[in-house]
Design a protein around this motif. Structure first.
Motif, PDB file in Angstrom:
ATOM      1  N   ARG A   2       2.215  37.457  18.049  1.00  0.00           N
ATOM      2  CA  ARG A   2       2.948  36.637  17.082  1.00  0.00           C
ATOM      3  C   ARG A   2       3.305  37.445  15.837  1.00  0.00           C
ATOM      4  O   ARG A   2       4.401  37.314  15.304  1.00  0.00           O
ATOM      5  CB  ARG A   2       2.138  35.405  16.708  1.00  0.00           C
ATOM      6  N   GLN A   5       6.300  39.673  16.620  1.00  0.00           N
ATOM      7  CA  GLN A   5       7.541  38.918  16.701  1.00  0.00           C
ATOM      8  C   GLN A   5       7.957  38.404  15.321  1.00  0.00           C
ATOM      9  O   GLN A   5       9.139  38.400  14.985  1.00  0.00           O
ATOM     10  CB  GLN A   5       7.397  37.785  17.714  1.00  0.00           C
ATOM     11  N   GLN A   6       6.997  37.980  14.508  1.00  0.00           N
ATOM     12  CA  GLN A   6       7.322  37.539  13.145  1.00  0.00           C
ATOM     13  C   GLN A   6       7.894  38.693  12.335  1.00  0.00           C
ATOM     14  O   GLN A   6       8.843  38.524  11.571  1.00  0.00           O
ATOM     15  CB  GLN A   6       6.077  37.003  12.444  1.00  0.00           C
ATOM     16  N   GLU A  81       4.174  35.377  27.615  1.00  0.00           N
ATOM     17  CA  GLU A  81       3.910  33.947  27.728  1.00  0.00           C
ATOM     18  C   GLU A  81       3.204  33.604  29.037  1.00  0.00           C
ATOM     19  O   GLU A  81       2.311  32.766  29.077  1.00  0.00           O
ATOM     20  CB  GLU A  81       5.207  33.139  27.599  1.00  0.00           C
ATOM     21  N   GLN A  84      -0.448  34.680  28.687  1.00  0.00           N
ATOM     22  CA  GLN A  84      -1.170  33.776  27.806  1.00  0.00           C
ATOM     23  C   GLN A  84      -1.456  32.427  28.470  1.00  0.00           C
ATOM     24  O   GLN A  84      -2.531  31.877  28.309  1.00  0.00           O
ATOM     25  CB  GLN A  84      -0.378  33.560  26.504  1.00  0.00           C
TER      26      GLN A  84
END
Length: 90
Positions: A2, A5-6, A81, A84
């Protein structure tokens, strides 16, 4: 992931506050690893691809490259994804 990607999103938008927030996410992830008795080298690292788009935008794709266990391909790719979701089920 995350945080990565942020950070890419913040870079694409020229958002310095977003970049700083992404750095905090990364620092928090490292701290959680250390608290669990792990370090970054103990973890399987995903490959992340940054793709330039029109108008200076960026897109990302992250996943794992594993040795293929069948077929003619040398490697198989699993997106972040999918991995995960599987980890959450276990």
């Amino acid at each position: 992931m995350r945080g990565f990607q942020q950070n890419v999103s913040a870079l694409a938008q020229g958002d310095e506050a977003g970049q700083a927030e992404a750095e905090l996410v990364l620092t928090g992830a490292r701290d959680r690893l250390l608290a669990a008795g792990l370090s970054e080298p103990d973890c399987a690292r995903p490959y992340c691809i940054i793709e330039p788009l029109q108008e200076g935008k960026l897109d990302t794709w992250c996943g794992y490259r594993l040795d293929a266990d069948r077929g003619e391909e040398l490697y198989q790719w699993l997106d972040w994804e999918t991995v995960q979701a599987e980890v959450q089920r276990q």
